[in-house]
Structure formats: structure tokens, C-alpha cells
Design an enzyme around this catalytic site. Structure first.
Site, PDB file in Angstrom:
ATOM      1  N   ASP A   1      52.650 -13.711  99.938  1.00 57.35           N
ATOM      2  CA  ASP A   1      53.846 -13.314  99.185  1.00 57.35           C
ATOM      3  C   ASP A   1      53.622 -13.373  97.682  1.00 57.35           C
ATOM      4  OD1 ASP A   1      54.912 -13.001 101.657  1.00 57.35           O
ATOM      5  OD2 ASP A   1      56.032 -14.887 101.644  1.00 57.35           O
TER       6      ASP A   1
ATOM      7  N   GLU B   1      50.372 -20.757 109.167  1.00 59.65           N
ATOM      8  CA  GLU B   1      49.713 -21.902 108.487  1.00 59.65           C
ATOM      9  C   GLU B   1      49.781 -23.169 109.318  1.00 59.65           C
ATOM     10  OE1 GLU B   1      51.976 -19.789 107.041  1.00 59.65           O
ATOM     11  OE2 GLU B   1      50.292 -18.624 106.269  1.00 59.65           O
TER      12      GLU B   1
ATOM     13  N   ASP C   1      51.875 -13.553 111.332  1.00 60.26           N
ATOM     14  CA  ASP C   1      52.306 -14.135 110.058  1.00 60.26           C
ATOM     15  C   ASP C   1      52.727 -15.591 110.293  1.00 60.26           C
ATOM     16  OD1 ASP C   1      53.119 -14.312 107.431  1.00 60.26           O
ATOM     17  OD2 ASP C   1      55.059 -13.347 107.780  1.00 60.26           O
TER      18      ASP C   1
HETATM   19  C1  GLC Z   1      56.561 -13.732 105.187  1.00 56.93           C
HETATM   20  C2  GLC Z   1      55.416 -12.728 105.006  1.00 56.93           C
HETATM   21  C3  GLC Z   1      55.974 -11.415 104.547  1.00 56.93           C
HETATM   22  C4  GLC Z   1      56.980 -10.911 105.565  1.00 56.93           C
HETATM   23  C5  GLC Z   1      58.079 -11.946 105.768  1.00 56.93           C
HETATM   24  C6  GLC Z   1      59.020 -11.564 106.888  1.00 56.93           C
HETATM   25  O1  GLC Z   1      57.143 -14.015 103.979  1.00 56.93           O
HETATM   26  O2  GLC Z   1      54.451 -13.223 104.123  1.00 56.93           O
HETATM   27  O3  GLC Z   1      54.943 -10.479 104.385  1.00 56.93           O
HETATM   28  O4  GLC Z   1      57.542  -9.727 105.133  1.00 56.93           O
HETATM   29  O5  GLC Z   1      57.505 -13.210 106.086  1.00 56.93           O
HETATM   30  O6  GLC Z   1      58.353 -11.432 108.098  1.00 56.93           O
END
Ligand code: GLC
Length: 789
Positions: free
Chosen positions: A479, A399, A396
Site C-alpha cells: 500500500d 503477513e 493478500d
Molecule cells: C490491502 C492490499 C490492497 C487491497 C486491499 C483490499 O490493503 O494491500 O492492495 O486493495 O487490501 O483488499
């Protein structure tokens, strides 16, 4: 090897254009002023277009298209103003470098506008015609209208917490679109990692503008003439998504975060008690010590290995988040930092110091993923987790997301080291690498897992990516929000991802932010049950969204849809395997296989197909109780739930919370299996084959152990033909040596009326359901079953 010949360029000022085109064995080159245009035929239907400034072509290297693929070219037939392949005629105006491409019979596919190349410092814009009636799809999971005509987009990977259906850019940059409705479908893929843009007549009516702030002018024109041919060819260039482990197609439960070993066990046992099939539970950042990747909060999770082992005994696997940032924690015995620092694996500021930016762990450092040595090092960090039995990993924030800065990312002059593929080793700015950084992060994870468990299919999920990222990871849309408009948007996002090579896609079911109403959540479960990756996920401090969260009635509906998905696994898995070979998306716009659907008249923004055979027709206004029209493509359909043939090609559906209209194409043989609680369970009972007679009637069985690469496989095609006396079902010879779980095959023929006999086989018919049913022993060899009335 590229069979290039040294182009013989004629004097620039030469008046007759034939003189200024330099033929190549694989294309043509032309020079006008300081620009040189080179068009080569990679295949008969794929052109590569490169433009050199000042006579020098940029380095021939790519993050998306492997060198072996770029090296392919075909011999062309020279024309006075360009060249021809068996499929295309390419014309270049040497005075302006205007390019146009026609098909073999002279029908225009795509053409530049006058003054087609504009330079602006290091940047450029290309201008192409947008014929009336041409529509544009793809560009990954970008928001905005489904058809991108009239809209304008920027490619710049951006952490977009709480994005709206109009936010752009968001997490991914897939600079590829497919056009339909013009002179034949074609696609354009701009292979450029810098901040770039696609403007579909938004700024200038009738002008398709494609540009970038820097980097090479290097793009591909991919001809069809059909949209599937374009998509397949795009994946010939950028790669196919490998077949995922079968458990990735199961139901997946996630939340930010399940906070402890006890909570994870509770979720697992509640799933089993509630008899909701489940394959995966996801661990979000709180399983870690202080959000430091590759650590475990051992107070909350005292024995991850035992947890993983116990759950596995119940058919449930764990996926753990491993964000790309490494906590900047010197002297704390934190191996990822210490070994990364010692190996020189982190990005630098322009003054040579290590770049540090705040993310979940607080100050963090960032691996140099465009360097093979750093990717290899990153891959080793997974060892302990793989040894603990963690099945998959979630990259995650790649970017990359940086907190406390308005740009949401690192400074553009942050220094990356490029030392990978066929790039010449050099330093590169973040401005160049930003859009490929997340993909290279997921690549490092994928390749690391392959080394750690060479026999297993890696499972990686990434948020940011670039063209070709489907080779390494599945993805989700980030998100999103718990709203009806996001449910609608998610369908469009997943369809466009599929058209952009990312066939394994998910949207957080229920929405990440906010909190869904029970009805919204139930509807979302229903629709997601037919999408490639089915994962429920929600943010911290939001209402619970597990299947039972809204009481027994909602639970019963949600369970029924999850069960429907598990029963469909033999079909879904065969579609996934087809995707791995061909690039045909798992989830498709209806017009992918049924081109006339594009102009059928109904609002089909919430309709899609799962493979060619199942058409899911959710309401375009899923919050509304009003009836809506469903347009079914010509050829005949059956109702998936009742099995009855449907008459007419336009139906009025009256929404009911517990119903999602799904139809089966007449001419389908649909394989299904007995219900299991996890893909780890062996189904008990026969394989079922539902036969829906119609034109071109066939079905495919594909099966293997679901876990490993290069294992034994099983493939078989089954066909049916309606005859004057009844129906024949032809089992083709089975290919491959995999021994399946089924010993018998339960056949149900739908739309059957009257009596039926099959020599040596007991049959039963049901006049109300209009079915004929019989059971056969497994049919590994070619065999014909003749049913007579
Ligand atoms: C980011 C991700 C989300 C995750 C969060 C905590 O917002 O997009 O899916 O739960 O980080 O890791």
C-alpha cells in the site's frame, strides 16, 4: 547425499590451531567453547556456514533451500587453517571461530570481525567487516536508501498501509543481500525465519551485523566475483521464478474494488473503445460475499463464469483476490470454514483452542500453511473459481495482517504445526513461522493451481513472502502512496526485489493511497511500462486512475507507453525466459551488466535496465522540469524512440511529460511485434528485428504458446557483424518445434548511412532516420544475410 565424514575434533584447549580444526571432505569444522562452526562448500563458490550451540547442530531443514540443493557439496582441498575450492580459500581461526573468505588469488571477499559471534538468550548476532567503498543491495523491497550502507533493517513481515520511504519493516523478509564494490561481489543469505536484522554500519561504523532473535545460525556466503554470478547462485539455492504466463506481462487494471459485473464490463469495454491494450482486470475483496474468501457476492456478480467467459472472448482475463484468512462462520454453510475445521487445518492458541482474529471478514481463522495436508486442502478451495475461468489469484494480507491489535499480527505463541519438506513434524510458535507464513500461503495456492490445471502456468500474486518465494508467486510492494517520492521509491524497490530473486514485481501504479496528480500518474504509467509487472491499482475512495481518468491528452500518452510495451513483448518474453533459466532479474540496476555504471557520476537512482539491452533513464527528480544528466555505459547506445545513435556517454535530458528516455545498447538485435490489444491476439504482420550495430551484436528469440508448461518452444540466436563492406546478419539454427505466428521478418538496421544491397532482397534506406530496412521470409534455419554498401 551429503558426503560427510565424522569430524575428528581435537581437545578444545589445544594451543596450535591446526590441531583444533577438523577437516571434512566438503569443508571444515572447528570448536571453541560451547560453539561449533561448520563451513561446507555446497559448490565451488557457495559456502554454507552453520554454528551449533552446545555441540548440537539444529535440524538441517529449510523453507527456502530445498533438501536436494542442501544435500549438494563438493570435495575441498584442506589447508592448514581451513580449506580451498577452485574459487575460494576459506580460513577459520579456531580460537575465535573467525571466518574469512578469499578468492583463489588471495583477494579478501568477506571477513568476520574479532569476536564474531555474540549470543543473547536464544538470539545471536554475527559481526563482519564492511570495507570502505563496499555497497549493499537486496533485502527485497525494503525502503530506505538504495545502497543499504549506513542503514539498519529488521525482517518481520508487516502490514504497512501507507508506509513511508523510511518505514521498516514492511511486508516481506528476504534475508539476502549482495555486496558490490569490495574485493569482488558476494552475497550473504541468512536462512532463518525468526525476527532478524541486518545492520550495515548504522549502529557501529564499519560493522556489518546480522542477527536473529532465535532459530538456527545458518547462512550462506555466495561468491561472485560479479554481482550477476552472486544473484544467479542465490537463485540456484532458493529457486528461479518460473516463466509466467505471457498475459502476466500485459497491462493490468485493478482497483479496490470494481464493485459489480457491470462495472467490470464497463472498464473492459472502455479499454477496448479507447484502444488501450489490456490483459487483466483484478477483482478485489468486494466481489465476495461479506469479504469471505472463496465466496461470491452474487447480487453484484450474478454469474462470474459468464463474466470471465465474455471477457476472455475480448482477450481479457480476471484475477481474483483470495486472502488467506477464512471467515470464522460456523453453521453458515461456508465450506472453507466447515471443511477446514473438520480437517484440523486452522492455527491454535497455546491453550489448544482455535485462534480467531479480526480481518476483512470480521472474525477469521487461519490455515496452517506449514503443514502439507493443510496446504493441499487450501489448494482444493480454488476449484470452483478455476472452473469459472478465473485466470490467477491474489494472496493478500498474508503477513498475516490482523486488525485491532497494535502488533498488526497474531500472538507470538500461536501454534503452527510443521509437517512439511524435511522438517521433523512438530509444533512451532508463530515467532518462528511468522516470516515464512505468507510464502507458504502462496505456495499452497501455487501448488493447488498446479493440481487443478496441471498444464497451465499458475499465476499467483503475494504480498508477504520470504527467501525463495519467487518459486510460487509474483509480488508487489503493497500500500504505497500517490506521491513523487513513492514513484522514486518504487523503482528502487523493484530493482532490489529483482536482486533478491523476485524478478516479477509490481508497485501500485499511481499509488494506492492518496490520489495522483495527472502528471504523476502519467509519469508512473510511463516508467511502469518498462517494469516486470505493470498493474494500476488504487484504494477505495481515491480518485480514479484508469488511463482515461485525466482527459484525452494524458490518455494519449499513457496509451502510447502501454502500446510500446505490447510491441516489445517478444523481447520482454525472451528476458523473462532467460530469468527462469538463469535468475538474472528482468529489471536490473544499470551496474548489473555494466559494473562501471556504479561509479559513473550521474544520479542513477531512477535508471534501470530491462534485460541487458534497454536502459531506462527516468529523471532522478521526476517532478522537476530541470534538465538532468544521463550517464550511458561505455560501448555505444541508440535512442529507443528515434532509433538514432547517441553520441557521448553523458547526455543532458530535458524532461518533457510525454518522453521517457530509453536507450538501446549498441550490439542489440531487438525483436518486436505488431501492436495487439491483448496477448491473446495473434499479431498480424511480420516480426520486427531492429538491429543496432555494435560490439557483441546479438539478440534472442524465444516463443511458445505463452500458457502451458512443457509445451513446444522456439529459440533462436541472431548475430550481427560489421564488416569492411557492410554488415552480416547471421540467423542461428532454430531450436524447438514451436510454430510461430510470423511468416516474415522486417529488419531495420539503425545508424545506417549510404546505399545497401542484399542479394535477392529489396532494401530501402532513409537518410534522416539513418535506417536500412528490408523484409525477409521467416528464417527458421541457419542463414547469413550479407548487406553491402
Ligand atoms: C490491502 C492490499 C490492497 C487491497 C486491499 C483490499 O490493503 O494491500 O492492495 O486493495 O487490501 O483488499
Amino acid at each position: 547425499m551429503l558426503r560427510s565424514i565424522a569430524p575428528v575434533l581435537v581437545a578444545l584447549a589445544a594451543p596450535a590451531h591446526a590441531q583444533t580444526l577438523a577437516p571434512r571432505t566438503d569443508g571444515v569444522e572447528a570448536r571453541a567453547g560451547a560453539l561449533t562452526l561448520r563451513v561446507t562448500a555446497q559448490t565451488d563458490a557457495i559456502l554454507r556456514v552453520r554454528i551449533a550451540r552446545d555441540g548440537k547442530f539444529p535440524e538441517d531443514a529449510s523453507w527456502a533451500v530445498p533438501a536436494s540443493v542442501r544435500a549438494k557439496s563438493v570435495r575441498v582441498t584442506p589447508l592448514a587453517d581451513g580449506f580451498a575450492t577452485p574459487a575460494l580459500r576459506v580460513h577459520v581461526d579456531p580460537a575465535t571461530l573467525r571466518l574469512s573468505v578469499d578468492d583463489a588469488v588471495g583477494k579478501r571477499i568477506t571477513a568476520d570481525l574479532p569476536d564474531p559471534i555474540k549470543l543473547d538468550g536464544t538470539g545471536f548476532t554475527l559481526r563482519k567487516a564492511m570495507p570502505v567503498g563496499e555497497q549493499y543491495f537486496g533485502l527485497g523491497d525494503k525502503t530506505g536508501p538504495f545502497d543499504r550502507r549506513g542503514a539498519s533493517y529488521v525482517d518481520w513481515n508487516t502490514d504497512s498501509y501507507g508506509f513511508s520511504p523510511a518505514t521498516d519493516p514492511i511486508y516481506k523478509s528476504i534475508p539476502f543481500f549482495v555486496s558490490v564494490g569490495g574485493g569482488g561481489s558476494y552475497g550473504i543469505f541468512l536462512d532463518n525465519s525468526w525476527r532478524s536484522w541486518f545492520d550495515f554500519g548504522h549502529r557501529e561504523d564499519g560493522t556489518l551485523a546480522i542477527g536473529s532473535t532465535g532459530g538456527p545460525i545458518d547462512y550462506y556466503v555466495i561468491a561472485g566475483p560479479t554481482a550477476p554470478e552472486v544473484v544467479r547462485r542465490y537463485t540456484d539455492l532458493t529457486g528461479k521464478a518460473p516463466l509466467a504466463p505471457r498475459w502476466a506481462l500485459g497491462y493490468q487494471q485493478s482497483r479496490y474494488s470494481y464493485m459489480s459485473d457491470a462495472e467490470v464490463r464497463e472498464i473492459a469495454s472502455k479499454m477496448r473503445q479507447s484502444q488501450v491494450p489490456l490483459d487483466l482486470i483484478w477483482l478485489d475483496i468486494d466481489y465476495q460475499y461479506h469479504n469471505w474468501p472463496f465466496t461470491v457476492n452474487t447480487q453484484a456478480f450474478p454469474d462470474l463464469k459468464k463474466l470471465a467467459g465474455d471477457l476472455k472472448g475480448d482477450g481479457i482475463r480476471l484475477v481474483a483476490i483470495t486472502d488467506l484468512h477464512v471467515a470464522a462462520a460456523p453453521g453458515k454453510n461456508y465450506a472453507p470454514y466447515d471443511s477446514g475445521k473438520a480437517g484440523g487445518h486452522f492455527l491454535h492458541n497455546s491453550d489448544g483452542s482455535t485462534y480467531v482474529g479480526p480481518v476483512w471478514p470480521g472474525p477469521a481463522v487461519f490455515p496452517d500453511f506449514t503443514r502439507k495436508a493443510s496446504r493441499d486442502w487450501w489448494g482444493t478451495l480454488f476449484k470452483a473459481f478455476v472452473d469459472d475461468g478465473i485466470a490467477g489469484f491474489w494472496n493478500d494480507m498474508n503477513e498475516p495482517a490482523i486488525f485491532e491489535t497494535p502488533t498488526k499480527t497474531m500472538p507470538l505463541d500461536t501454534v503452527h504445526r510443521v509437517d512439511s519438506d524435511d522438517f521433523a513434524p512438530r509444533d512451532a510458535s508463530h515467532a518462528e513461522i511468522h516470516n515464512v507464513y505468507g510464502m507458504e500461503n502462496s505456495r499452497a495456492t501455487f501448488e493447488g493451481l498446479k493440481k487443478l490445471r496441471p498444464d497451465d502456468r499458475p499465476f499467483v500474486m503475494t504480498r508477504a513472502s520470504y527467501a525463495g518465494g519467487q518459486r510460487y508467486a509474483v509480488t508487489w510492494t503493497g500500500d504505497n502512496n500517490a506521491s513523487w517520492e513513492h514513484l522514486r521509491l518504487s523503482v528502487q524497490q523493484l530493482i532490489n526485489l529483482g536482486l533478491s530473486g523476485f524478478s516479477y514485481s509490481a508497485a501500485d501504479v499511481g499509488g494506492f493511497t492518496g490520489g495522483p496528480s495527472p502528471e504523476l500518474l502519467t509519469r508512473w504509467y510511463e516508467i511502469a511500462a518498462f517494469t516486470p509487472v505493470f498493474r494500476v491499482h488504487a484504494a477505495k475512495d481515491t480518485p480514479r486512475t484508469e488511463p482515461w481518468a485525466d482527459g484525452p491528452e494524458h490518455l494519449a500518452i499513457r496509451r502510447r507507453f502501454i502500446e510500446a510495451r505490447y510491441r516489445l513483448l517478444p523481447y520482454l518474453y525472451a528476458v523473462a525466459e532467460e530469468n527462469a533459466r538463469t535468475g538474472d532479474p528482468i529489471m536490473r540496476p544499470v551496474w548489473y551488466d555494466y559494473p562501471a555504471a556504479r561509479t559513473a557520476g550521474c544520479d542513477q537512482s531512477m535508471a534501470f535496465t530491462l534485460g541487458r539491452s534497454l536502459l531506462v533513464a527516468a529523471s532522478p527528480k521526476p517532478e522537476s522540469p530541470r534538465p538532468y544528466d544521463v550517464c550511458l555505459p561505455a560501448g555505444g547506445w541508440y535512442d529507443y524512440w528515434s532509433g538514432l545513435p547517441v553520441s557521448g556517454d553523458k547526455l543532458s535530458e530535458t524532461p518533457a511529460l510525454d518522453r521517457l528516455p530509453v536507450y538501446v545498447r549498441a550490439g542489440t538485435i531487438l525483436p518486436r511485434q505488431p501492436l495487439v490489444q491483448s496477448t491473446a491476439q495473434v499479431p498480424q504482420g511480420p516480426l520486427s528485428l531492429d538491429v543496432y550495430p555494435g560490439k557483441d551484436c546479438s539478440g534472442t528469440l524465444y516463443w511458445d504458446n505463452g500458457l502451458t508448461v512443457n509445451g513446444a518452444t522456439l529459440r533462436q540466436t541472431i548475430r550481427c557483424t560489421q564488416t569492411a563492406s557492410g554488415l552480416t546478419i547471421d540467423f542461428g539454427a532454430r531450436e524447438g518445434t514451436y510454430k510461430p505466428w510470423w511468416k516474415a521478418i522486417a529488419v531495420t538496421v539503425h545508424g545506417w548511412q549510404g546505399a545497401a544491397t542484399i542479394k535477392g532482397v529489396a532494401t530501402s534506406t532513409n537518410a534522416t532516420a539513418r535506417t536500412l530496412a528490408f523484409t525477409l521470409p521467416d528464417q527458421p534455419r541457419a542463414a547469413r544475410i550479407a548487406v553491402t554498401r
